[in-house]
Design a protein around this motif. Structure first.
Motif, short mmCIF file in Angstrom:
data_model
loop_
_atom_site.label_atom_id
_atom_site.label_comp_id
_atom_site.label_asym_id
_atom_site.label_seq_id
_atom_site.Cartn_x
_atom_site.Cartn_y
_atom_site.Cartn_z
N UNK A 153 0.75 -1.19 -0.03
CA UNK A 153 0.00 -0.07 -0.01
C UNK A 153 0.96 1.29 0.18
N UNK A 154 1.79 1.43 0.99
CA UNK A 154 2.74 2.29 0.95
C UNK A 154 4.04 2.21 0.20
N UNK A 155 4.05 1.22 -0.63
CA UNK A 155 5.43 0.69 -1.64
C UNK A 155 6.30 0.11 -0.58
N UNK A 156 6.11 -0.46 0.45
CA UNK A 156 7.07 -1.11 1.09
C UNK A 156 7.29 -2.69 0.41
N UNK A 157 8.46 -2.89 0.47
CA UNK A 157 8.66 -4.30 -0.32
C UNK A 157 8.41 -5.34 0.86
N UNK A 158 8.15 -6.54 0.37
CA UNK A 158 7.73 -7.59 1.13
C UNK A 158 8.56 -7.83 2.47
N UNK A 159 9.98 -7.77 1.92
CA UNK A 159 11.12 -7.99 2.91
C UNK A 159 10.89 -6.97 4.19
N UNK A 160 10.68 -5.70 3.59
CA UNK A 160 10.82 -4.62 4.61
C UNK A 160 9.49 -4.78 5.44
N UNK A 161 8.34 -5.14 4.77
CA UNK A 161 7.10 -5.35 5.69
C UNK A 161 7.39 -6.55 6.64
N UNK A 162 8.15 -7.46 6.16
CA UNK A 162 8.38 -8.54 7.13
C UNK A 162 9.44 -8.29 8.38
N UNK A 163 10.13 -7.28 7.94
CA UNK A 163 10.97 -6.83 9.15
C UNK A 163 10.35 -5.95 9.96
N UNK A 164 9.48 -5.19 9.57
CA UNK A 164 8.57 -4.37 10.41
C UNK A 164 7.63 -5.46 11.37
N UNK A 165 7.11 -6.16 10.71
CA UNK A 165 6.37 -7.15 11.50
C UNK A 165 7.00 -7.93 12.60
N UNK A 166 8.28 -8.26 12.11
CA UNK A 166 9.10 -8.88 13.22
C UNK A 166 9.54 -8.25 14.50
N UNK A 167 9.76 -7.07 14.07
CA UNK A 167 10.30 -5.99 15.28
C UNK A 167 8.87 -5.78 16.10
N UNK A 168 7.76 -5.89 15.57
CA UNK A 168 6.47 -5.69 16.26
C UNK A 168 6.30 -6.61 17.38
N UNK A 169 6.87 -7.87 17.12
CA UNK A 169 6.37 -8.95 17.90
C UNK A 169 6.84 -8.77 19.24
N UNK A 170 6.02 -9.14 20.38
CA UNK A 170 6.66 -9.12 21.65
C UNK A 170 7.65 -10.15 21.80
N UNK A 171 8.54 -9.89 23.05
CA UNK A 171 9.67 -10.85 23.40
C UNK A 171 9.17 -12.18 23.66
N UNK A 172 8.21 -12.38 24.03
CA UNK A 172 7.30 -13.69 24.51
C UNK A 172 7.14 -14.59 23.12
N UNK A 173 6.73 -13.91 22.12
CA UNK A 173 6.58 -14.53 20.89
C UNK A 173 7.68 -14.92 20.16
N UNK A 174 8.47 -14.08 20.39
CA UNK A 174 9.83 -14.54 19.67
C UNK A 174 10.30 -15.72 20.38
N UNK A 175 10.06 -15.72 21.84
CA UNK A 175 10.72 -16.84 22.50
C UNK A 175 9.97 -18.24 21.95
N UNK A 176 8.62 -18.07 21.96
CA UNK A 176 7.98 -19.25 21.49
C UNK A 176 8.44 -19.62 20.36
N UNK A 177 8.65 -18.88 19.23
CA UNK A 177 9.38 -19.29 18.03
C UNK A 177 10.44 -20.09 18.03
N UNK A 178 11.52 -19.48 18.78
CA UNK A 178 12.68 -20.08 18.93
C UNK A 178 12.72 -21.50 19.46
N UNK A 179 11.84 -21.57 20.62
CA UNK A 179 11.45 -23.10 21.16
C UNK A 179 10.84 -23.88 20.12
N UNK A 180 10.04 -23.36 19.31
CA UNK A 180 9.56 -24.04 18.38
C UNK A 180 10.60 -24.41 17.05
N UNK A 181 11.63 -23.97 17.31
CA UNK A 181 12.50 -24.41 16.08
C UNK A 181 12.99 -23.23 15.16
N UNK A 182 12.73 -22.10 15.28
CA UNK A 182 12.89 -20.94 14.54
C UNK A 182 13.88 -20.36 15.07
#
Lengths: 153, 214
Positions: B1-30
Motif C-alpha cells: 500500500x505504501x510501497x514497502x517491499x515484502x522484505x521490509x514489511x516482514x522486518x517491520x512485522x518482526x520487530x512488532x512481535x513481543x519478546x514472548x512470541x519470539x521466544x515461542x518461535x525459538x523454542x518451536x525451532x525457528x
C-alpha cells in the motif's frame, strides 16, 4: 528544595533528564549548600560509570601490540589460585580436561619409551643375504625358498 | 500500500512481535528469531557489562556469553517475569562470577594516578556542577577513574551499587536477582556507599593537595 530532595536528583542532573525548572532548582541548591555541593562532587567521581547512558569516550590512542599486551595482562589468570570459594564447575571441568590430557600425553610418552626399537644389535643380527632381508621386510614380495627342502619342493 | 517491499514489511512485522512470541518461535525451532531478540537487548546488556568492566573487550565477551547462556537455557524461561529481567539476572551472575575470579582489590588508590586523572580530579574539586556534567562526557579519564574507584569495592558490594544506582532496582528486586535476603542487600548497599564515599573523599583531598602544591 531541601538537601534530601536535591540528592535524590543528582542522577537526573547527571543524565540530563531533569526538566529545565527542576535542573535550575538543583543547581541553585548546590550553590547555596556546601554539604550537598561536596556530595555532588563525590557523586561525580563514580557517575561516569554508574550513571552514564552513553558509550564511554574512546581510550587514548595506543599502538596495537601495546594494547594487546595491556589487555592480556589485565585479564585474570584463570588458574592462578583455586580455592573452595572461587571454584566453579566450569573451572573443575577445565582442570579435569587438562589432567586427562596430561595423563594421556604421559602414558603415550611412557609406552613410546618401552616399545622395542631397532638397535645396533638388531642391525648386527640382520640376515647375511641382503636380498632375503629385503624380501622379508617387503610383505608384497614373492616368498623366497629358504632351505634345501624348500628348493626340492 | 505504501510501497514497502515484502522484505521490509516482514522486518517491520518482526520487530512488532513481543519478546514472548519470539521466544515461542525459538523454542518451536525457528532459531533465527533469537537474533532479533538479542538485537533488542544487546545495547542494554553491553551497557550493564560496561558498568562492571572497563575493558571493552571483556564487556563484549561477557555480553556475548550471556546471550549464549540465555539461548541454551531458554526452555527454562517462564513468562511470568519479563525476558529483560531474566536476561539481566544471567548477565549479573556472569559479571559477579568474573569479579570474584579477578579478586583485584587495590586498597590504596591515592598516589597512583596518571596526569589526566589528576586533572579530572582537580576539575571535580573546582568546577561548577554544569561544567562537570559536560566535561565527564568528553573525558575518558573520568570513566577510567570511576572504574578504579569501583574496583576497590568487594564484588558483592559492587553488584548492589550497580543494580541500585544504575539499574535503579528496588531492594526486593535486587534480592530476587541475586538470590539474597533483603537484609543482606541493605547491609551491602550501606557498606558500599560508605566505602565509596571514604575512597572518593581521600581522592578529592589528595587532588586538592596536589593543586595547592602546584
Amino acid at each position: 528544595m531541601n538537601c534530601f530532595e536535591a540528592r535524590q536528583e543528582f542522577a537526573a542532573l547527571w543524565r540530563n533528564t531533569a526538566s529545565g525548572e527542576r535542573r535550575a532548582e538543583i543547581l541553585a541548591h548546590l550553590k547555596s549548600c556546601a554539604k550537598c555541593d561536596h556530595a555532588f562532587r563525590v557523586f561525580a567521581l563514580t557517575a561516569p560509570v554508574l550513571h552514564s547512558e552513553s558509550e564511554p569516550p574512546a581510550a587514548a590512542r595506543v599502538s596495537a601490540p601495546a594494547r594487546r599486551e595491556f589487555s592480556l595482562s589485565d585479564r585474570p589468570r584463570r588458574f592462578a589460585s583455586v580455592s573452595r570459594e572461587t571454584a566453579s564447575p566450569r573451572r573443575w571441568v577445565a582442570m579435569a580436561a587438562a589432567a586427562a590430557i596430561f595423563v594421556i600425553a604421559g602414558s603415550a610418552a611412557f609406552y613410546s619409551v618401552d616399545a622395542p626399537r631397532e638397535t645396533l644389535s638388531d642391525e648386527l643380527s640382520m640376515p647375511e643375504s641382503n636380498d632375503n632381508y629385503q624380501a622379508a621386510a617387503d610383505p608384497l614380495a614373492p616368498e623366497m625358498p629358504m632351505t634345501e627342502s624348500d628348493l626340492a619342493s | 500500500m505504501f510501497g514497502l517491499s515484502a522484505r521490509r514489511r516482514a522486518r517491520w512485522s518482526l520487530t512488532d512481535k513481543p519478546d514472548e512470541e519470539l521466544i515461542r518461535e525459538v523454542l518451536g525451532g525457528q532459531t533465527d528469531s533469537f537474533s532479533e531478540l538479542a538485537g533488542r537487548h544487546r545495547q542494554r546488556v553491553e551497557r550493564l557489562c560496561r558498568r562492571f568492566f572497563s575493558d571493552e573487550e571483556m564487556a563484549r565477551d561477557i555480553a556475548q556469553e550471556s546471550f549464549i547462556r540465555a539461548f541454551t537455557a531458554l526452555a527454562t524461561y517462564r513468562a511470568e517475569m519479563p525476558f529483560g529481567g531474566w536476561l539481566r539476572a544471567i548477565v549479573v551472575n556472569l559479571c559477579y562470577d568474573e569479579l570474584r575470579r579477578r579478586r583485584r582489590r587495590p586498597e590504596e588508590l591515592v598516589g597512583d594516578f596518571s596526569a589526566p586523572e589528576v586533572q579530572w580530579m582537580q576539575l571535580v574539586n573546582g568546577a561548577t556542577p554544569e561544567q562537570l556534567v559536560g566535561e565527564a562526557e568528553e573525558r575518558r579519564e573520568s570513566y577510567d577513574l570511576a572504574h578504579r574507584l569501583l574496583d576497590t569495592l568487594k564484588p558483592e558490594d559492587r553488584m548492589v551499587m550497580v543494580l541500585k544506582e544504575s539499574e535503579e532496582l528496588s531492594v526486593s528486586e535486587i534480592a530476587e536477582t541475586l538470590g539474597w535476603s533483603e537484609a543482606k542487600v541493605k547491609i551491602r548497599a550501606f557498606r558500599a556507599r560508605q566505602a565509596l564515599r571514604k575512597q572518593a573523599e581521600r581522592m578529592l583531598a589528595a587532588s586538592g593537595r596536589t593543586r595547592n602544591q602546584s
